[in-house]
Every structure is written in structure tokens, then in C-alpha cells.
Scaffold this motif. Structure first.
Motif, PDB file in Angstrom:
ATOM      1  N   ASP A  47       5.516   2.461   2.378  1.00  0.00           N
ATOM      2  CA  ASP A  47       6.212   2.027   3.585  1.00  0.00           C
ATOM      3  C   ASP A  47       6.951   0.730   3.278  1.00  0.00           C
ATOM      4  OD1 ASP A  47       7.068   1.368   6.125  1.00  0.00           O
ATOM      5  OD2 ASP A  47       5.114   1.702   7.072  1.00  0.00           O
ATOM      6  N   PRO A  48       8.272   0.734   3.406  1.00  0.00           N
ATOM      7  CA  PRO A  48       9.006  -0.507   3.125  1.00  0.00           C
ATOM      8  C   PRO A  48       8.531  -1.648   4.017  1.00  0.00           C
ATOM      9  CG  PRO A  48      10.529   1.305   3.584  1.00  0.00           C
ATOM     10  CD  PRO A  48       9.163   1.831   3.808  1.00  0.00           C
ATOM     11  N   ASP A  49       8.032  -1.300   5.217  1.00  0.00           N
ATOM     12  CA  ASP A  49       7.436  -2.297   6.090  1.00  0.00           C
ATOM     13  C   ASP A  49       5.946  -2.339   5.754  1.00  0.00           C
ATOM     14  OD1 ASP A  49       7.114  -2.597   9.730  1.00  0.00           O
ATOM     15  OD2 ASP A  49       7.093  -4.100   8.121  1.00  0.00           O
ATOM     16  N   SER A  50       5.672  -2.964   4.623  1.00  0.00           N
ATOM     17  CA  SER A  50       4.378  -2.818   3.953  1.00  0.00           C
ATOM     18  C   SER A  50       3.193  -3.415   4.714  1.00  0.00           C
ATOM     19  CB  SER A  50       4.511  -3.473   2.574  1.00  0.00           C
ATOM     20  OG  SER A  50       3.269  -3.676   1.985  1.00  0.00           O
ATOM     21  N   ASN A  51       2.138  -2.591   4.889  1.00  0.00           N
ATOM     22  CA  ASN A  51       0.924  -3.087   5.550  1.00  0.00           C
ATOM     23  C   ASN A  51      -0.359  -2.802   4.772  1.00  0.00           C
ATOM     24  OD1 ASN A  51       2.582  -2.076   8.431  1.00  0.00           O
ATOM     25  ND2 ASN A  51       1.939  -4.183   8.118  1.00  0.00           N
ATOM     26  N   LEU A  52      -0.269  -1.920   3.786  1.00  0.00           N
ATOM     27  CA  LEU A  52      -1.501  -1.496   3.115  1.00  0.00           C
ATOM     28  C   LEU A  52      -2.197  -2.638   2.369  1.00  0.00           C
ATOM     29  CD1 LEU A  52      -3.320   0.957   2.694  1.00  0.00           C
ATOM     30  CD2 LEU A  52      -1.994   1.531   0.663  1.00  0.00           C
ATOM     31  N   PRO A  53      -1.477  -3.524   1.696  1.00  0.00           N
ATOM     32  CA  PRO A  53      -2.197  -4.604   0.998  1.00  0.00           C
ATOM     33  C   PRO A  53      -3.123  -5.369   1.942  1.00  0.00           C
ATOM     34  CG  PRO A  53       0.091  -4.598   0.315  1.00  0.00           C
ATOM     35  CD  PRO A  53      -0.036  -3.591   1.423  1.00  0.00           C
ATOM     36  N   HIS A  54      -2.624  -5.728   3.100  1.00  0.00           N
ATOM     37  CA  HIS A  54      -3.454  -6.485   4.042  1.00  0.00           C
ATOM     38  C   HIS A  54      -4.664  -5.665   4.473  1.00  0.00           C
ATOM     39  CE1 HIS A  54      -4.419  -9.441   7.136  1.00  0.00           C
ATOM     40  NE2 HIS A  54      -4.708  -8.403   7.890  1.00  0.00           N
ATOM     41  N   ALA A  55      -4.444  -4.380   4.712  1.00  0.00           N
ATOM     42  CA  ALA A  55      -5.559  -3.528   5.143  1.00  0.00           C
ATOM     43  C   ALA A  55      -6.636  -3.448   4.077  1.00  0.00           C
ATOM     44  CB  ALA A  55      -5.051  -2.128   5.491  1.00  0.00           C
ATOM     45  N   LEU A  56      -6.237  -3.593   2.801  1.00  0.00           N
ATOM     46  CA  LEU A  56      -7.202  -3.520   1.718  1.00  0.00           C
ATOM     47  C   LEU A  56      -7.710  -4.880   1.306  1.00  0.00           C
ATOM     48  CD1 LEU A  56      -5.424  -0.879  -0.570  1.00  0.00           C
ATOM     49  CD2 LEU A  56      -7.407  -0.503   0.891  1.00  0.00           C
ATOM     50  N   GLY A  57      -7.214  -5.931   1.978  1.00  0.00           N
ATOM     51  CA  GLY A  57      -7.650  -7.275   1.626  1.00  0.00           C
ATOM     52  C   GLY A  57      -7.110  -7.733   0.278  1.00  0.00           C
ATOM     53  N   MET A  58      -5.951  -7.212  -0.121  1.00  0.00           N
ATOM     54  CA  MET A  58      -5.376  -7.579  -1.420  1.00  0.00           C
ATOM     55  C   MET A  58      -3.999  -8.191  -1.233  1.00  0.00           C
ATOM     56  SD  MET A  58      -6.404  -4.063  -3.417  1.00  0.00           S
ATOM     57  CE  MET A  58      -5.762  -4.475  -5.016  1.00  0.00           C
ATOM     58  N   THR A  59      -3.589  -9.004  -2.197  1.00  0.00           N
ATOM     59  CA  THR A  59      -2.208  -9.492  -2.189  1.00  0.00           C
ATOM     60  C   THR A  59      -1.493  -8.971  -3.426  1.00  0.00           C
ATOM     61  OG1 THR A  59      -3.083 -11.516  -3.133  1.00  0.00           O
ATOM     62  CG2 THR A  59      -2.364 -11.617  -0.848  1.00  0.00           C
ATOM     63  N   GLU A 112      16.310  -5.546  -2.400  1.00  0.00           N
ATOM     64  CA  GLU A 112      16.471  -6.917  -1.948  1.00  0.00           C
ATOM     65  C   GLU A 112      17.664  -7.013  -1.018  1.00  0.00           C
ATOM     66  OE1 GLU A 112      15.629  -9.889  -5.212  1.00  0.00           O
ATOM     67  OE2 GLU A 112      17.603 -10.498  -4.491  1.00  0.00           O
ATOM     68  N   GLY A 113      17.515  -7.778   0.058  1.00  0.00           N
ATOM     69  CA  GLY A 113      18.664  -8.013   0.925  1.00  0.00           C
ATOM     70  C   GLY A 113      19.121  -6.747   1.614  1.00  0.00           C
ATOM     71  N   GLU A 114      20.416  -6.590   1.743  1.00  0.00           N
ATOM     72  CA  GLU A 114      20.938  -5.421   2.438  1.00  0.00           C
ATOM     73  C   GLU A 114      20.952  -4.230   1.485  1.00  0.00           C
ATOM     74  OE1 GLU A 114      24.878  -6.944   3.317  1.00  0.00           O
ATOM     75  OE2 GLU A 114      25.672  -5.342   2.043  1.00  0.00           O
ATOM     76  N   GLY A 115      20.959  -3.058   2.050  1.00  0.00           N
ATOM     77  CA  GLY A 115      21.031  -1.890   1.180  1.00  0.00           C
ATOM     78  C   GLY A 115      20.147  -0.782   1.690  1.00  0.00           C
ATOM     79  N   CYS A 116      20.412   0.376   1.173  1.00  0.00           N
ATOM     80  CA  CYS A 116      19.696   1.566   1.598  1.00  0.00           C
ATOM     81  C   CYS A 116      18.317   1.609   0.940  1.00  0.00           C
ATOM     82  CB  CYS A 116      20.537   2.770   1.169  1.00  0.00           C
ATOM     83  SG  CYS A 116      19.812   4.326   1.605  1.00  0.00           S
ATOM     84  N   TYR A 117      17.385   2.243   1.609  1.00  0.00           N
ATOM     85  CA  TYR A 117      16.052   2.367   1.031  1.00  0.00           C
ATOM     86  C   TYR A 117      15.930   3.594   0.135  1.00  0.00           C
ATOM     87  CZ  TYR A 117      14.386  -1.126   4.417  1.00  0.00           C
ATOM     88  OH  TYR A 117      14.185  -2.272   5.145  1.00  0.00           O
ATOM     89  N   CYS A 118      17.001   4.369   0.067  1.00  0.00           N
ATOM     90  CA  CYS A 118      16.939   5.602  -0.723  1.00  0.00           C
ATOM     91  C   CYS A 118      16.455   5.399  -2.149  1.00  0.00           C
ATOM     92  CB  CYS A 118      18.316   6.273  -0.800  1.00  0.00           C
ATOM     93  SG  CYS A 118      18.903   6.898   0.751  1.00  0.00           S
ATOM     94  N   PRO A 119      17.050   4.440  -2.876  1.00  0.00           N
ATOM     95  CA  PRO A 119      16.687   4.346  -4.305  1.00  0.00           C
ATOM     96  C   PRO A 119      15.196   4.120  -4.511  1.00  0.00           C
ATOM     97  CG  PRO A 119      18.602   3.004  -3.846  1.00  0.00           C
ATOM     98  CD  PRO A 119      18.088   3.465  -2.536  1.00  0.00           C
ATOM     99  N   VAL A 120      14.594   3.227  -3.740  1.00  0.00           N
ATOM    100  CA  VAL A 120      13.158   2.979  -3.956  1.00  0.00           C
ATOM    101  C   VAL A 120      12.357   4.206  -3.545  1.00  0.00           C
ATOM    102  CG1 VAL A 120      11.196   1.511  -3.405  1.00  0.00           C
ATOM    103  CG2 VAL A 120      13.451   0.510  -3.617  1.00  0.00           C
ATOM    104  N   ASN A 121      12.774   4.846  -2.452  1.00  0.00           N
ATOM    105  CA  ASN A 121      12.097   6.080  -2.034  1.00  0.00           C
ATOM    106  C   ASN A 121      12.135   7.125  -3.133  1.00  0.00           C
ATOM    107  OD1 ASN A 121      11.324   5.299   0.499  1.00  0.00           O
ATOM    108  ND2 ASN A 121      13.172   6.020   1.501  1.00  0.00           N
ATOM    109  N   ASN A 122      13.315   7.239  -3.760  1.00  0.00           N
ATOM    110  CA  ASN A 122      13.474   8.299  -4.743  1.00  0.00           C
ATOM    111  C   ASN A 122      12.607   8.098  -5.981  1.00  0.00           C
ATOM    112  OD1 ASN A 122      15.268   9.630  -3.149  1.00  0.00           O
ATOM    113  ND2 ASN A 122      17.087   8.785  -4.121  1.00  0.00           N
TER     114      ASN A 122
END
Lengths: 263, 317
Positions: A47-59, A112-122
Motif C-alpha cells: 500500500d503506497p499509503d503504508s501502514n504495515l510497519p507500524h502495525a508490526l512495531g517496525m520501522t 518520489e514526488g509527483e508521478g504515477c504509482y504504476c511503476p512501483v506496483n508493477n
């Protein structure tokens, strides 16, 4: 912690999807905790709006998106540019956050910054291909909605968990996950529907909706006030007491998954 | 080339370093591996070591990749002492468990016919000697090296033993090498930590950068002879890689000069000569010699190859 032997089916991948707010990340964290007692787990936050690290107590220091940026901006004809695939694999080693209790964490991140999320998803697919076989389980916490399915980034996972809460809309999304999977001919070996945050009051209505729509709920995870409290205090879900209602329900889901994985 | 003298013949670095522990390995070629019986060696031990399982971590991102691993070809036999190993800093059993240190591992190689064109080829022995060791996990090369030594193997291992494995692997896999000297520097705070290692790295880096510059300086137009490699035919029967000054094989391990060197050592081995022929398209990279040779070697499946295209007439490089 030593296991007498790792599981037979190495590289069992699980994706957790569902409508926004149904509790994907929380459930993923509890599931990861459970599975980490049976084998080594790779947790991937997709998830680009990342929450899993916090849920696992990790950074986490760096994400896959960050290393992608570095490689994309490498000077032409440099070793990184000439062999992007190799540079990527090496960089992946660096960003896997090694946790305690046999849990490792990878965050996909975003450009980083502006741009589509496609590349990271792919490149999620490449990440799974590179890493999953070094672990017994890989649990991918997906972003809300259906996009990852149409993009086929979660194609060919062994198990797709579609999470819903006790609402019609949540169930509808879960149903869409199932239908879209068939339509796109995506090869999940299995789709599991899990109803989350279920109360005694909402359960009957939920069960009726399920029946009327020809769905099958694998597990009902109860609404757990301790989770609400943890969220309000900003505490990692993975620290939820083992005897809390949600923890207990997740253990049962975990047993089912473990049985599938070793079949 | 002296073998009795233990002091080094010529200082390796200008950077100030304290004296290290010096060992002399057995130089008898029949006893190369003696003493390593209690540690497993083989490709089955290639792998990574997870957090919680490693005794020592050397190099890697924690030290900003300022460590290095380098096998250097020297031309003057009087520069090195065969079988000499120096460990500057703590030995493996003196390192507290779960310590991570920057480090340098520098080997110098000499042989009467060994040239700098053989450096890549001979260095493979060094990698094999390390990667194949039980309980040693290794990623990267040169200055991106990141390695870990497991808790399980640490009581049976030492930097001296690792050096022995390196030397034995190099001499066995590249007999053109006749002398190997190894020097380790472990960047503990007492020695100066990362700064000291960085200083040594700055002295050593120009050597391999010069070699890389030499490799980058020639172009396809400058030569009439390319090379091909058939090492992977066992898994890809219709395949052969093409190596020119501009392109590398699929594994990325060989360069044009290395192929030249290997072919000279073993003309009937897995590297074959590939006369370029006529240049039909210099931009796409089409040469008649390549077309003909690979047509033969691909069981007559493919006739046209564009070395520099990934869209049309693609190679399986």
C-alpha cells in the motif's frame, strides 16, 4: 528460535485485499504473528499509503520505490544502469528489514514526488519472484480496492484473502475480488472471504447477506475493543494480547492457511 | 620469489596500519586443502544468513559500502610471498558475537603468464573459495561486498582458514596463477573504523577502475574477432552467448578481455572464437559472422541477430 524443519511448501504467498477501512492491515499483522510461529514470514506492504510497519512495531529505512528511483537515475552505462535487474535484486537485499521473531518486512512505497504509482506496483511481481522462495510464508498487505487485481500484480498468489467488515459495501467489494479474479483468469489457488469487526448484533444480517449472494465466509473475526484502543493510542496491532477475541479468531484462520500450505 | 621470509616484501598501502597476525600457509600443492576438513565446502552452501544467526557481519550497507574485496594481478613476483596471510585487526574468534565491521580483503596473484586480462577469471576462484564455505553468506563484489559468517560455523572457522580456501580455490581453478598472498583489514574502532578502510579503498579502487576503463575503451569497430560462450548449453541447448567489446553475456560474469584470456588458456573449452565478418548494421549490431555462427549453434533455429536490440531479432544474451 529454531524450527525442527521448515515447512514443506516453501514460498506460500498470501495477498490480503478488501475495501478501505475493513481492517486489512490489522488482520495482516495478526496473521503474520501467527504464521511466524510456524515458519519464516516475509511481510510486504504493498500500500503506497503504508501502514504495515507500524502495525508490526517496525520501522523501515528504505522502500522499493526508493531503490527504483536510485536505479532509474543511475548514469547511463554505469553498472547499475547496464544491469538494472541485477542492481535491483542486490538493492532488495539491503532494504529488507530484518525483524525479530522470524518476520522480515519489505515496504513497496511509492515514487518520489509527483508521478504515477504504476511503476512501483508493477515491480511487486518481481519482488515476490525474488524473495518468496526464501521464506515459508509471504503475506502481502494490499491497498484498498481492486486495482491490484486489474493490474495483475497479485496474480498467481497461492491464497487471496478478501476481507470485509459487517457491511453490504464491504461484502460487495469482497465479492468483486472473487468475481474479478475469475474474469481476469487470475490463478489464485484459493480465495478466502473473511468478515472482520463482526458483533453479535451485526452477525445475523451479515450471514443473511452472505447466503443470499452465494458467498461463503471462511471466518468471522469479532469486533475487538482492544484493537480500537490500540489504534487510538497508536500502538502496534501485533502487540495485541493473545487472549483478545480477534487474536483467537485469527489463530483459527492461521491453522486453515497452514493446512493449505502443507497440503 | 621468496617463500621462507614472513615479512612482506613491499608495503601494500600508504595508509598507516598496525601490524597484523601473520600466517604462512602450506605451499605444497598436494596439501592445499589440508586442515579444512571440518568445514563444508561446496555450491550447496551458497546462501544468505539471517539476522540472529550470524556471528560476524563484514561490509555491507551499515558501513555505507566502504568495504571491499579484490583479487589483484601483480606483474612483479618479488612483490608478494606465496601463501602469506596477514590479518590486521581481530581474528574471527576475537570478534564479539553479532559484531558488524567494515573490512577489506585483498588478494594479490602472480603467475609467469598471468596478465591483468586474466584478473576477472582468476578472481572467480576467490569468490568460490568464500561463497562455497559452509556458514558464509556473501552478496556483491568489490566495493559492494556484504558478507556474514554464521554462529554455527564460527567456532570452526578463521580468517586464516578462509584465506586458505581462497588460495586453494584460485590455484585449483586457475592454474595459471602460481602465487597468492592475502591481506585482511578489519575496521574496528581501534584501527580507525570506516575511515581507515575508506582510505585503503581510495588507494585500491583506481586499480580496478583503470581496468574497467580499459575495457570500456574499445568498441566493436576496433576488433575483428568476437567471442562466444557455451557454458550454459547444459540448461539451454540451443543457446550460446555472444561477447563483444560492447555487450556482456547473460550471466554478466565475462568481459571481452576475459574471454580472450580464457580462450588462450583453453582453446577447446567453453569460450569459442567468433569472427565478426561484415558489419551489416552497426547501430542494431548485426554482423554476418555472428549470424552464421549462432545459426549453427542454435540448431538452425535462428538466422538473424541484433546484438543491441531488445525488440527485433533479439539475442538470448
Amino acid at each position: 528460535m529454531e524450527f525442527s524443519g521448515s515447512l514443506v511448501n516453501k514460498g506460500f504467498t498470501i495477498a490480503v485485499s478488501g475495501k478501505g477501512g475493513v481492517g486489512k492491515t490489522g488482520l495482516s499483522a495478526l496473521l503474520i504473528r501467527c504464521l511466524s510461529r510456524k515458519g519464516y514470514v516475509l511481510a510486504i506492504d504493498a500500500d503506497p499509503d503504508s501502514n504495515l510497519p507500524h502495525a508490526l512495531g517496525m520501522t523501515v529505512r528504505k522502500s522499493v520505490g526508493d531503490i527504483r528511483e536510485t536505479i532509474m537515475h543511475a548514469p547511463a552505462r554505469s553498472p547499475e544502469a547496464a544491469n538494472k535487474g541485477g542492481a535491483f535484486q542486490t538493492a532488495l537485499h539491503e532494504i529488507v528489514e530484518e525483524g525479530d521473531n522470524n518476520i522480515d518486512l519489505l515496504v513497496m512505497g511509492r515514487p518520489e514526488g509527483e508521478g504515477c504509482y504504476c511503476p512501483v506496483n508493477n515491480i511487486l511481481r518481481q519482488v515476490i519472484d525474488a524473495k518468496a522462495n526464501s521464506y515459508d510464508f509471504t503475506v502481502i498487505d494490499c491497498e484498498a480496492g481492486l486495482e491490484h487485481l486489474s493490474r495483475r500484480t497479485t496474480r498467481d498468489v497461492d491464497l487471496m484473502i478478501a476481507v470485509s467488515d459487517a457491511t453490504w459495501n464491504g461484502l460487495l467489494t469482497a465479492k468483486r475480488v472473487k468475481d474479478l479474479a475469475k474474469e481476469l483468469v487470475v490463478n489464485f489457488s484459493e480465495v478466502m472471504l473473511i468478515a472482520n469487526k463482526v458483533t453479535d448484533e451485526t452477525r445475523p444480517g451479515l450471514e443473511r447477506m452472505v447466503q443470499e449472494n452465494g458467498l461463503e465466509i471462511t471466518a468471522y473475526v469479532p469486533y475487538d475493543p482492544q484493537i480500537a484502543l490500540a489504534d487510538a493510542l497508536g500502538k502496534p496491532i501485533i502487540e495485541l494480547p493473545e487472549d483478545s477475541p480477534a487474536s483467537i479468531a485469527v489463530v483459527q484462520v492461521c491453522e486453515k492457511i497452514s493446512e493449505r500450505a502443507t497440503r | 620469489m621468496a617463500t621462507e621470509v614472513k615479512t612482506e616484501l613491499k608495503p601494500w598501502y600508504k595508509t598507516k596500519l598496525p601490524p597484523g597476525k601473520v600466517y604462512q600457509l602450506e605451499t605444497d600443492l598436494d596439501k592445499l586443502w589440508d586442515g579444512l576438513e571440518d568445514v563444508g565446502i561446496g555450491p550447496r552452501y551458497i546462501g544468505e544468513i539471517r539476522k540472529g544467526y550470524w556471528h560476524a557481519e563484514l561490509g555491507g550497507p551499515k558501513h555505507n559500502y566502504k568495504s571491499f574485496l579484490y583479487a589483484e594481478v601483480v606483474n612483479d613476483p618479488n612483490e608478494i610471498v606465496d601463501g602469506r596471510v596477514e590479518v590486521i585487526g581481530p581474528e574471527l574468534d576475537e570478534i564479539p558475537p553479532e559484531t558488524s565491521l567494515p573490512f577489506s580483503l585483498h588478494a594479490k596473484l602472480w603467475g609467469p603468464e598471468l596478465t591483468e586480462d586474466h584478473e576477472e577469471f582468476a578472481a572467480r576462484g576467490m569468490f568460490m573459495g568464500l561463497m562455497f564455505m559452509e556458514g558464509v553468506g556473501m552478496i556483491g563484489a568489490r566495493d559492494t561486498i556484504w558478507t556474514r559468517i554464521s554462529k554455527e560455523v564460527a567456532p570452526r572457522l578463521s580468517f586464516k582458514k578462509l584465506s586458505q580456501s581462497i588460495r586453494a580455490s584460485v590455484l585449483t581453478s586457475a592454474p595459471i596463477v602460481e602465487a597468492v598472498e592475502v591481506k585482511w583489514v578489519l575496521g574496528t574502532p581501534e584501527i580507525g573504523g570506516v575511515k581507515t578502510i575508506e582510505s585503503i579503498l581510495e588507494e585500491t579502487k583506481p586499480k580496478w577502475e583503470a581496468l574497467m576503463a580499459k575495457h570500456a575503451a574499445i568498441a566493436d569497430e576496433d576488433v575483428d574477432l568476437f567471442y562466444g560462450c557455451t557454458l550454459c548449453k547444459m540448461i539451454a541447448p540451443n543457446h550460446a552467448c555472444i561477447i563483444t567489446p560492447a555487450i556482456v553475456p547473460y550471466c554478466g560474469v565475462l568481459s571481452f578481455y576475459t574471454c580472450k584470456a580464457i580462450h588462450a588458456i583453453d582453446p577447446h573449452g567453453y569460450i569459442f572464437e567468433l569472427p565478426k565478418g561484415e558489419t551489416i548494421d552497426p547501430i542494431a549490431g548485426r554482423f554476418t559472422g555472428v549470424d552464421d555462427a549462432i545459426y549453427e549453434r542454435s540448431d538452425h533455429r535462428h538466422k538473424i541477430f541484433h546484438l543491441h536490440s531488445s525488440i527485433k531479432y533479439v539475442t538470448t544474451n
